[in-house]
Motif scaffolding. Structure first.
Motif, PDB file in Angstrom:
ATOM      1  N   SER A   2       0.822  -1.203   0.000  1.00  0.00           N
ATOM      2  CA  SER A   2       0.000   0.000   0.000  1.00  0.00           C
ATOM      3  C   SER A   2       0.861   1.260   0.000  1.00  0.00           C
ATOM      4  N   THR A   3       0.275   2.347  -0.481  1.00  0.00           N
ATOM      5  CA  THR A   3       0.916   3.654  -0.513  1.00  0.00           C
ATOM      6  C   THR A   3       0.060   4.627   0.289  1.00  0.00           C
ATOM      7  N   THR A   4       0.710   5.518   1.002  1.00  0.00           N
ATOM      8  CA  THR A   4      -0.011   6.553   1.735  1.00  0.00           C
ATOM      9  C   THR A   4       0.070   7.865   0.970  1.00  0.00           C
ATOM     10  N   TYR A   5      -1.091   8.490   0.787  1.00  0.00           N
ATOM     11  CA  TYR A   5      -1.170   9.760   0.063  1.00  0.00           C
ATOM     12  C   TYR A   5      -1.680  10.854   0.991  1.00  0.00           C
ATOM     13  N   ASN A   6      -1.199  12.066   0.755  1.00  0.00           N
ATOM     14  CA  ASN A   6      -1.755  13.252   1.393  1.00  0.00           C
ATOM     15  C   ASN A   6      -2.740  13.901   0.432  1.00  0.00           C
ATOM     16  N   ILE A   7      -3.893  14.294   0.944  1.00  0.00           N
ATOM     17  CA  ILE A   7      -4.936  14.952   0.159  1.00  0.00           C
ATOM     18  C   ILE A   7      -5.220  16.321   0.780  1.00  0.00           C
ATOM     19  N   TYR A   8      -5.215  17.365  -0.076  1.00  0.00           N
ATOM     20  CA  TYR A   8      -5.400  18.736   0.401  1.00  0.00           C
ATOM     21  C   TYR A   8      -6.648  19.328  -0.254  1.00  0.00           C
ATOM     22  N   ILE A   9      -7.682  19.563   0.568  1.00  0.00           N
ATOM     23  CA  ILE A   9      -9.008  19.908   0.059  1.00  0.00           C
ATOM     24  C   ILE A   9      -9.343  21.381   0.316  1.00  0.00           C
ATOM     25  N   ASP A  10      -9.922  21.992  -0.709  1.00  0.00           N
ATOM     26  CA  ASP A  10     -10.431  23.355  -0.573  1.00  0.00           C
ATOM     27  C   ASP A  10     -11.729  23.468  -1.359  1.00  0.00           C
ATOM     28  N   GLU A  11     -12.452  24.567  -1.170  1.00  0.00           N
ATOM     29  CA  GLU A  11     -13.757  24.726  -1.803  1.00  0.00           C
ATOM     30  C   GLU A  11     -13.935  26.165  -2.278  1.00  0.00           C
ATOM     31  N   SER A  12     -14.882  26.339  -3.199  1.00  0.00           N
ATOM     32  CA  SER A  12     -15.233  27.668  -3.695  1.00  0.00           C
ATOM     33  C   SER A  12     -16.747  27.754  -3.839  1.00  0.00           C
ATOM     34  N   CYS A  13     -17.315  28.865  -3.373  1.00  0.00           N
ATOM     35  CA  CYS A  13     -18.767  29.120  -3.487  1.00  0.00           C
ATOM     36  C   CYS A  13     -19.588  28.022  -2.823  1.00  0.00           C
ATOM     37  N   HIS A  14     -19.177  27.586  -1.632  1.00  0.00           N
ATOM     38  CA  HIS A  14     -19.849  26.466  -0.985  1.00  0.00           C
ATOM     39  C   HIS A  14     -20.963  26.878  -0.040  1.00  0.00           C
ATOM     40  N   LEU A  15     -21.115  28.162   0.245  1.00  0.00           N
ATOM     41  CA  LEU A  15     -22.128  28.588   1.204  1.00  0.00           C
ATOM     42  C   LEU A  15     -23.511  28.630   0.568  1.00  0.00           C
ATOM     43  N   GLN A  16     -24.501  28.331   1.374  1.00  0.00           N
ATOM     44  CA  GLN A  16     -25.865  28.208   0.876  1.00  0.00           C
ATOM     45  C   GLN A  16     -26.412  29.522   0.336  1.00  0.00           C
ATOM     46  N   ASP A  17     -26.078  30.644   0.961  1.00  0.00           N
ATOM     47  CA  ASP A  17     -26.682  31.924   0.586  1.00  0.00           C
ATOM     48  C   ASP A  17     -25.655  32.905   0.014  1.00  0.00           C
ATOM     49  N   ASP A  18     -24.725  32.405  -0.791  1.00  0.00           N
ATOM     50  CA  ASP A  18     -23.703  33.286  -1.364  1.00  0.00           C
ATOM     51  C   ASP A  18     -24.055  33.768  -2.769  1.00  0.00           C
ATOM     52  N   ASN A  19     -25.325  33.618  -3.153  1.00  0.00           N
ATOM     53  CA  ASN A  19     -25.820  34.108  -4.449  1.00  0.00           C
ATOM     54  C   ASN A  19     -25.158  33.427  -5.641  1.00  0.00           C
ATOM     55  N   SER A  20     -24.720  32.210  -5.449  1.00  0.00           N
ATOM     56  CA  SER A  20     -24.141  31.441  -6.541  1.00  0.00           C
ATOM     57  C   SER A  20     -24.797  30.068  -6.597  1.00  0.00           C
ATOM     58  N   GLU A  21     -25.266  29.667  -7.760  1.00  0.00           N
ATOM     59  CA  GLU A  21     -25.819  28.317  -7.921  1.00  0.00           C
ATOM     60  C   GLU A  21     -24.719  27.295  -8.161  1.00  0.00           C
ATOM     61  N   VAL A  22     -23.510  27.772  -8.343  1.00  0.00           N
ATOM     62  CA  VAL A  22     -22.368  26.917  -8.648  1.00  0.00           C
ATOM     63  C   VAL A  22     -21.473  26.788  -7.426  1.00  0.00           C
ATOM     64  N   MET A  23     -20.943  25.604  -7.207  1.00  0.00           N
ATOM     65  CA  MET A  23     -19.902  25.420  -6.198  1.00  0.00           C
ATOM     66  C   MET A  23     -18.905  24.379  -6.699  1.00  0.00           C
ATOM     67  N   CYS A  24     -17.718  24.422  -6.166  1.00  0.00           N
ATOM     68  CA  CYS A  24     -16.698  23.443  -6.541  1.00  0.00           C
ATOM     69  C   CYS A  24     -15.871  23.104  -5.322  1.00  0.00           C
ATOM     70  N   ILE A  25     -15.607  21.831  -5.149  1.00  0.00           N
ATOM     71  CA  ILE A  25     -14.714  21.356  -4.099  1.00  0.00           C
ATOM     72  C   ILE A  25     -13.706  20.425  -4.755  1.00  0.00           C
ATOM     73  N   GLY A  26     -12.452  20.546  -4.364  1.00  0.00           N
ATOM     74  CA  GLY A  26     -11.431  19.726  -5.010  1.00  0.00           C
ATOM     75  C   GLY A  26     -10.241  19.472  -4.112  1.00  0.00           C
ATOM     76  N   TYR A  27      -9.358  18.595  -4.577  1.00  0.00           N
ATOM     77  CA  TYR A  27      -8.135  18.333  -3.818  1.00  0.00           C
ATOM     78  C   TYR A  27      -6.941  18.134  -4.746  1.00  0.00           C
ATOM     79  N   THR A  28      -5.780  18.426  -4.194  1.00  0.00           N
ATOM     80  CA  THR A  28      -4.532  17.975  -4.793  1.00  0.00           C
ATOM     81  C   THR A  28      -4.040  16.808  -3.955  1.00  0.00           C
ATOM     82  N   LYS A  29      -3.462  15.822  -4.622  1.00  0.00           N
ATOM     83  CA  LYS A  29      -3.019  14.595  -3.958  1.00  0.00           C
ATOM     84  C   LYS A  29      -1.550  14.345  -4.281  1.00  0.00           C
TER      85      LYS A  29
END
Length: 244
Positions: A2-29
């Motif tokens: 097995s290999t151990t990986y580090n995953i680094y997660i961030d998000e954009s426009c994730h709040l419910q009332d931020d006036n955006s119908e779009v959101m994105c969450i992603g990571y670099t590994k």
């Protein structure tokens, strides 16, 4: 083996009332064994351009274009991988059990979709680092870890969770750059009259290097730079759906 990986997660426009119908969450590994060498290489690129400070999509500067370009080039020749979930109708995510009054619930539901993917199967293990959000994050991480373990029949490959600050981590900053570009394009901000020239330039260059449009899904088996264009069906507002 097995290999151990580090995953680094961030998000954009994730709040419910931020006036955006779009959101994105992603990571670099990154393979944990390669972490220090790759981190140092990114720091050296920033120092080369006399820009040791944090890279943030919301603070892009035209004067730092050569830095952004070299960082994007480095990503595509390195063994760092990027994976993301793009939601274009987040209003359909509905209520979930983390905290029905909590706007960040959008973030955690999509987070489970991001992590439970075809790439994260087998014997490999993962250490998950998330951008620090607020003082209640520890409780949510414990619940997220519990639910992921249940999803994987008490044998989750996700063995470690921690909140960290993005200004202290180059991989979180790279994640922020990519998801920021994806959200900006998906929201069609790039075609508005007052669109930021440097943001448009970064978007165009990422698309050129990746071979994909940032507001659309990539090939399903893509591993280097992956976008899951996740369409959410409308559900009842009175209770969570079965897959929540």
């Amino acid at each position: 083996m097995s290999t151990t990986y580090n995953i680094y997660i961030d998000e954009s426009c994730h709040l419910q009332d931020d006036n955006s119908e779009v959101m994105c969450i992603g990571y670099t590994k990154i393979n944990q064994d390669d972490y220090l060498n790759v981190k140092q290489a990114i720091k050296e690129i920033k120092l080369k351009h006399k820009s040791p400070t944090e890279i943030k999509w919301n603070k892009l500067s035209a004067s730092r274009w050569e830095l952004y370009k070299e960082l994007i080039d480095f990503f595509f020749i390195s063994n760092i991988e990027f994976r993301s979930v793009l939601v274009k109708n987040k209003q359909n995510l509905g209520y979930i059990r983390y905290n029905r009054e909590d706007q960040n619930s959008y973030y955690y539901k999509t987070l489970k979709v991001l992590l439970n993917n075809k790439v994260s199967h087998g014997d490999d293990k993962y250490r998950v680092y998330l951008d620090f959000k607020d003082t209640r994050g520890k409780t949510r991480l414990m619940l997220l870890e519990k639910e992921l373990n249940a999803f994987h029949n008490e044998n989750s490959p996700f063995k470690y969770f921690q909140h960290i600050h993005s200004d202290e981590n180059e991989f979180l900053q790279l994640t922020d750059l990519f998801i920021g570009a994806i959200c900006y394009k998906a929201r069609k901000e790039n075609v508005k009259e007052n669109a930021s020239p440097i943001r448009k330039k970064v978007i165009d260059y990422i698309e050129e290097c990746s071979g994909y449009l940032l507001d659309d899904a990539t090939e399903p088996l893509e591993t280097k730079f992956f976008i899951d264009d996740w369409v959410i069906k409308a559900s009842s507002p009175t209770k969570p759906s079965d897959n929540e």
